[in-house]
Design an enzyme around this catalytic site. Structure first.
Site, PDB file in Angstrom:
ATOM      1  N   GLU A  36     -88.546 -99.563  55.380  1.00  0.00           N
ATOM      2  CA  GLU A  36     -90.005 -99.730  55.353  1.00  0.00           C
ATOM      3  C   GLU A  36     -90.518-100.736  56.377  1.00  0.00           C
ATOM      4  O   GLU A  36     -91.178-101.722  56.028  1.00  0.00           O
ATOM      5  CB  GLU A  36     -90.449-100.102  53.942  1.00  0.00           C
ATOM      6  N   GLU A  68     -85.490 -90.354  48.837  1.00  0.00           N
ATOM      7  CA  GLU A  68     -85.947 -90.928  47.564  1.00  0.00           C
ATOM      8  C   GLU A  68     -86.961 -90.016  46.888  1.00  0.00           C
ATOM      9  O   GLU A  68     -87.992 -90.472  46.383  1.00  0.00           O
ATOM     10  CB  GLU A  68     -86.540 -92.320  47.796  1.00  0.00           C
ATOM     11  N   ASN A 127     -85.522 -96.128  57.329  1.00  0.00           N
ATOM     12  CA  ASN A 127     -86.006 -95.448  56.133  1.00  0.00           C
ATOM     13  C   ASN A 127     -87.415 -95.925  55.805  1.00  0.00           C
ATOM     14  O   ASN A 127     -87.704 -97.125  55.864  1.00  0.00           O
ATOM     15  CB  ASN A 127     -85.053 -95.773  54.968  1.00  0.00           C
ATOM     16  N   HIS A 142     -91.745 -90.146  48.214  1.00  0.00           N
ATOM     17  CA  HIS A 142     -92.343 -90.453  46.911  1.00  0.00           C
ATOM     18  C   HIS A 142     -93.721 -89.788  46.901  1.00  0.00           C
ATOM     19  O   HIS A 142     -94.698 -90.338  47.410  1.00  0.00           O
ATOM     20  CB  HIS A 142     -92.462 -91.962  46.718  1.00  0.00           C
ATOM     21  N   ASP A 179     -89.295 -88.005  44.607  1.00  0.00           N
ATOM     22  CA  ASP A 179     -89.836 -87.758  43.273  1.00  0.00           C
ATOM     23  C   ASP A 179     -91.297 -87.341  43.437  1.00  0.00           C
ATOM     24  O   ASP A 179     -91.886 -87.528  44.498  1.00  0.00           O
ATOM     25  CB  ASP A 179     -89.679 -88.952  42.319  1.00  0.00           C
TER      26      ASP A 179
END
Length: 513
Positions: free
Chosen positions: A166, A272, A207, A243, A274
């Site tokens: 990030e 990641e 990432n 996300h 979801d």
């Protein structure tokens, strides 16, 4: 859509247990989400056939949950530690490294034949306070030392690292951190070089979230990696966290965005995934969620250098979403009871799974078990589970092929048992029952009650209705049901993940202990 409960662990499913079914004529339809027969292949096997992996995040506290680890260890081919390799865990005090928690994750991966993604070496968050207190001139040597120690420790156990996590704000500017404050954007190249020196075999990634589609933030990442590659900095790929949320649009041109990074010679990974929603969940939100999951997987499969997909844990039971986004949740492939959701079937479809209602073993059976207790006393001399089966598929199921298992502990006293069917709309003469030992014994499970059927079939959409079962030890000594694997205090019927259903000896519903 069909949903799936996979066989857990490496144990072969035998003929089985409680709940069951019989003739379907005249039985009532039950509502609720459909759950399908167990597929022949896991998510990872499906992904492997496409040249990809399919993985899940996990964390140390979850590994004490045997029902959870059974699915984690069998369904997924890759795992990512959620927190146990972050800076506040691995170097809470400067120069004092702690690897025990991360070692548990890598050991689990090794034992289950899974690759492990290291997460993460440099991040602005979850830093111990001493990092932010360092004078600027001490930040670079501290960062390089941290990377060197951690990456060296996990050399050979970790196949890829999120080296820098990030680095960007939403507008594409660099995020403020002790590293950027001390070194400017050069900290990223320095971190990558240090990681490569410590573990030359590991794949190195940058990432970030909200870089899945085209936009200012992904443009900034694209410009950064182009510059790093031109300078010869070791970099293997870009991780797109993904996300997502159903109340927001799907990332703009995800496939095209992935492809432009791939065209630079980089791998791309969904790291990641979801898809959260405002609670409560409903059919419309779940349908949108399913679509988002499927579209992400399809985008990855369409880009040759997209190497795989990792969900940010596979069950709502351990989701980070509710604590971070109040009022939101239901973000994962399985619900908080470890039961599959429509999104799981959507992912399987995207990965090329054959129709689970097609021809094959178990007649394409799509069964689920529901359970309630018929005895509020957990310490008396009988166990009285109420069970019923629901056919959520489109074809009839021969009940002679069906068995159901309910696990319990025998405690002390006699090791022989008597079993009874007290009532069933099918007629108790159609129901068989027995108790058998479960070897090796597991927590809450050293025996199981198994129910089966002498005849009949269960029509699509039909339920067997309640089957009232009972067992006792032949000396009528007492049980302690409070910690039994399949027991709960539920007094109304609900889907039961810890009651297993088998068709033709193959597990089609539930999680074995």
């Amino acid at each position: 859509m069909d949903l799936v409960m996979r066989r857990s662990g490496g144990r072969l499913a035998g003929p089985c247990a409680l709940l069951a079914g019989a003739l379907a004529l005249g039985t009532a339809l039950l509502g609720g989400p459909a759950v399908a027969a167990s597929p022949e292949t896991t998510l990872h096997e499906l992904a492997s056939a496409q040249g990809r992996y399919f993985g899940s995040a996990t964390d140390n506290s979850e590994l004490t949950d045997t029902a959870y680890t059974a699915v984690l260890g069998s369904e997924f081919g890759q795992i990512t530690p959620g927190n146990s390799m972050k800076w506040d865990t691995t170097e809470p005090v400067q120069g004092q490294f702690k690897f025990a928690k991360g070692d548990v994750i890598t050991d689990f991966g090794r034992q289950h034949g899974q690759s492990v993604r290291g997460h993460t070496l440099v991040w602005h968050s979850q830093l111990p306070s001493w990092v932010g207190a360092l004078p600027p001139e001490q930040v670079e040597p501290a960062m390089v030392n941290h990377i060197t120690e951690v990456a060296t420790h996990y050399r050979g156990a970790v196949t890829a690292w999120d080296v820098v996590n990030e680095p960007f704000n939403e507008d594409g500017t660099y995020r403020t951190s002790p590293f950027h404050t001390a070194m400017g954007s050069d900290y990223i190249a320095t971190a990558l070089r240090a990681a490569h020196a410590a573990d030359p075999e590991a794949k190195l990634y940058l990432n970030d979230y909200n870089i899945e589609g085209l936009g200012a933030k992904s443009d900034a990442m694209y410009a950064l990696v182009t510059e790093l590659l031109a300078e010869g900095v070791p970099l293997d790929g870009v991780g797109m966290q993904a996300h997502l949320a159903v109340q927001y649009g799907f990332p703009y041109e995800m496939r095209a965005n992935m492809q432009r990074f791939a065209d630079l010679g980089l791998d791309v990974a969904v790291t990641e995934l979801d898809v959260r929603m405002q609670l409560p969940a409903d059919a419309t939100k779940l349908a949108t969620q399913s679509s988002y999951y499927q579209r992400v997987v399809e985008a990855c499969l369409a880009v040759e250098r997209c190497v795989g997909v990792t969900v940010w844990d596979w069950t709502d039971k351990y989701s980070w979403v509710p604590s971070t986004f109040p009022g939101q949740g239901a973000a994962n492939l399985y619900d908080e009871n470890l039961l599959p959701k429509p999104a799981l079937a959507a992912v399987r479809t995207a990965l090329g799974a054959e129709d689970d209602d097609g021809e094959g073993e178990g007649d394409g059976a799509t069964l689920k078990a529901q359970y309630r207790t018929n005895d509020s006393a957990t310490g008396d001399n009988q166990i009285k589970p109420g069970l019923q089966l629901v056919n959520t598929g489109s074809t009839a199921v021969s009940l002679q092929d069906v068995t159901v298992r309910y696990w319990f502990t025998g405690e002390n006293g006699a090791s022989t048992y008597s079993t009874w069917c007290d009532w069933s709309p099918l007629g108790c003469s159609a129901v068989t029952s027995r108790v058998a030992a479960w070897n090796p014994a597991a927590a809450g499970a050293d025996h199981y009650l198994e129910a089966g059927f002498r005849s009949g079939s269960l029509a699509p959409g039909a339920s067997t209705g309640e089957i009232q079962l009972r067992l006792n030890k032949t000396d009528w000594s007492r049980f302690d049901e409070s910690d039994d694997y399949s027991h709960s205090g539920a007094t109304s019927y609900a889907d039961a993940a810890k009651v297993a259903v088998y068709v033709g000896g193959e597990l089609v519903w539930g999680i074995e202990p």
